[in-house]
Write a protein that holds these residues in place. Sequence first.
Motif, PDB file in Angstrom:
ATOM      1  N   ASP A   9      -8.650 -73.048 -26.969  1.00  0.00           N
ATOM      2  CA  ASP A   9      -8.580 -73.866 -25.771  1.00  0.00           C
ATOM      3  C   ASP A   9      -7.176 -74.451 -25.688  1.00  0.00           C
ATOM      4  O   ASP A   9      -6.883 -75.478 -26.282  1.00  0.00           O
ATOM      5  CB  ASP A   9      -9.616 -74.992 -25.824  1.00  0.00           C
ATOM      6  CG  ASP A   9      -9.593 -75.791 -24.529  1.00  0.00           C
ATOM      7  OD1 ASP A   9      -9.318 -75.197 -23.470  1.00  0.00           O
ATOM      8  OD2 ASP A   9      -9.849 -77.004 -24.589  1.00  0.00           O
ATOM      9  N   MET A  11      -4.554 -76.389 -24.338  1.00  0.00           N
ATOM     10  CA  MET A  11      -4.216 -77.453 -23.394  1.00  0.00           C
ATOM     11  C   MET A  11      -2.693 -77.561 -23.339  1.00  0.00           C
ATOM     12  O   MET A  11      -2.082 -78.217 -24.178  1.00  0.00           O
ATOM     13  CB  MET A  11      -4.861 -78.770 -23.834  1.00  0.00           C
ATOM     14  CG  MET A  11      -4.533 -79.947 -22.930  1.00  0.00           C
ATOM     15  SD  MET A  11      -5.051 -79.732 -21.222  1.00  0.00           S
ATOM     16  CE  MET A  11      -6.786 -80.123 -21.364  1.00  0.00           C
ATOM     17  N   ARG A  15      -0.970 -78.257 -17.926  1.00  0.00           N
ATOM     18  CA  ARG A  15      -2.391 -78.435 -17.612  1.00  0.00           C
ATOM     19  C   ARG A  15      -2.791 -79.886 -17.812  1.00  0.00           C
ATOM     20  O   ARG A  15      -3.542 -80.463 -17.015  1.00  0.00           O
ATOM     21  CB  ARG A  15      -3.211 -77.528 -18.550  1.00  0.00           C
ATOM     22  CG  ARG A  15      -4.519 -77.075 -17.969  1.00  0.00           C
ATOM     23  CD  ARG A  15      -5.200 -76.161 -18.973  1.00  0.00           C
ATOM     24  NE  ARG A  15      -6.468 -76.721 -19.401  1.00  0.00           N
ATOM     25  CZ  ARG A  15      -7.135 -76.310 -20.488  1.00  0.00           C
ATOM     26  NH1 ARG A  15      -6.643 -75.366 -21.267  1.00  0.00           N
ATOM     27  NH2 ARG A  15      -8.276 -76.872 -20.798  1.00  0.00           N
ATOM     28  N   HIS A  16      -2.263 -80.476 -18.877  1.00  0.00           N
ATOM     29  CA  HIS A  16      -2.556 -81.871 -19.173  1.00  0.00           C
ATOM     30  C   HIS A  16      -2.067 -82.777 -18.040  1.00  0.00           C
ATOM     31  O   HIS A  16      -2.784 -83.661 -17.575  1.00  0.00           O
ATOM     32  CB  HIS A  16      -1.907 -82.255 -20.498  1.00  0.00           C
ATOM     33  CG  HIS A  16      -2.319 -83.603 -20.994  1.00  0.00           C
ATOM     34  ND1 HIS A  16      -1.574 -84.740 -20.743  1.00  0.00           N
ATOM     35  CD2 HIS A  16      -3.395 -84.009 -21.687  1.00  0.00           C
ATOM     36  CE1 HIS A  16      -2.187 -85.785 -21.277  1.00  0.00           C
ATOM     37  NE2 HIS A  16      -3.287 -85.373 -21.855  1.00  0.00           N
ATOM     38  N   ASN A  19      -4.272 -82.421 -15.013  1.00  0.00           N
ATOM     39  CA  ASN A  19      -5.522 -83.171 -15.216  1.00  0.00           C
ATOM     40  C   ASN A  19      -5.332 -84.647 -14.916  1.00  0.00           C
ATOM     41  O   ASN A  19      -6.141 -85.271 -14.235  1.00  0.00           O
ATOM     42  CB  ASN A  19      -5.994 -83.059 -16.670  1.00  0.00           C
ATOM     43  CG  ASN A  19      -6.700 -81.751 -16.942  1.00  0.00           C
ATOM     44  OD1 ASN A  19      -6.929 -80.960 -16.015  1.00  0.00           O
ATOM     45  ND2 ASN A  19      -7.034 -81.503 -18.194  1.00  0.00           N
TER      46      ASN A  19
END
Length: 336
Positions: A9, A11, A15-16, A19
Motif C-alpha cells: 500500500d 502512500m 497521494r497523502h 487526501n
Amino acid sequence: HAADAHRTDLMTITRHALNEQSKFPESRGDFTILLSHIVLGCKFVCTAVNKAGLAKLIGLAGETNVQGEEQKKLDVLSNEVFIKALVSSGRTCILVSEEDEEATFVAESSRGKYCVVFDPLDGSSNIDCGVSIGTIFGIYLVEDGVEPTLDDVLQPGKNMVAAGYCMYGSSCTLVLSTGGGVNGFTLDPSLGEFILTHPDIKIPKKGKIYSVNEGNAKNWDSPTAKYVEKCKYPEDGSAPKSLRYIGSMVADVHRTLLYGGIFLYPADKKSPNGKLRVLYEVFPMAFLMEQAGGQAFTGKERALDLIPTSIHERSPIFLGSYDDVEEIKALYAAEA
Ligand code: AHG
Ligand code: MN
Ligand code: MN
C-alpha cells in the motif's frame, strides 16, 4: 505472504497531500502542486549529493566537467534548482533563500499565494566528507488580492501553514507538517517516489541525548552552561545524557525528533544571536517540534512567537523533547 515482505500500500507524498486536501472542499489543490515542486527540488538535490564525490573527480582538471561546463558548488546549484522549481509551480509570490541576499518577488504572470522560505543545502561543511545534509523549508500564505510585500514573510513562525525538511542521509527522508501532526516519507529510489514510512511522528516526552557544539562552551551564557553541566552531571541521580553532534541541523534535529532529547544552538559572547537563521532554520524546525509534541525556545520566548525584522535574522534556539526544553526554560527564568 507477499504483503509481509513488501510494502504494497504505497502512500506516496502526493497521494497523502491529496487526501489531506480532500478534507477542505474549497481547496483547489494549490498546496499539493506547490509541494510537488518542492519534492522535485529535493529529489534533484538528493541525486546531486549522491554523485557529488564522482562529479568532483570528473571536474578535477580546472574545475570543469567533461562537457566543459564549470562545476557549480552544490549549495549554489541546489538554490538555482529550488528557485526555478518554485517559480515555475505558479503557486508562489515571495521566495527567501539562505543563498540570496534579497528576497525573490515572483513576476505577476506566474504568481501564486504562497511564500516559501528555505535553506536549499544545510550543513554544507559536511558535503565533502559525505555526512548527512539537508534542505529546510517553511511556507506562509498571503491574503488573496493584496500586493505581496516583505511583511508577508516577516511573520512569526506560528503563522506558517506548513514546514518541513529533507535529509540526504543513508536514505533520503522528507519530514512534513501542514499543521495537523508530522509525517515522514522515505524516497524509494527505484520508484522515484517518497513513501509514507513514519506516520504521525511524536517526539518522546524526555530524551537521553543532548546535541550542541561544545567547542563554544567558554563563550556560553550561564543558563546554557548550567544546562549542559546538568546533562553530564545530573543532580537528581539519573543517568547522564549522551552527546551527539553532527553539525548538520537537519540531521541533528531529525535524530532528536525520532529518538528524543534536545538540540541547542545557543547565544554566545561572540554571536549574541546564535548562528541559526530565524526564517528558514529556526521556524521550520520549531514548527515541526511543536507539531510532534515537543517545544522550541529562544532563551527568551516560544520560538514560534518571535517576530523577525529582517529576512536573514538569527536567533538562539533550544528545541526537542517537552521535558528537556522545560528544564532549560526554568534555568533562563531563574536568571531573568
Ligand atoms: P549552512 O550549512 O546552511 O550554512 O548551516 C550550517 C548550520 C547548521 O546546519 C548546523 O546546525 C550549524 O551550522 C553548525 O554550526 P557549528 O559548526 O558552529 O557547530
Ligand atoms: Mn543552514
Ligand atoms: Mn545552507
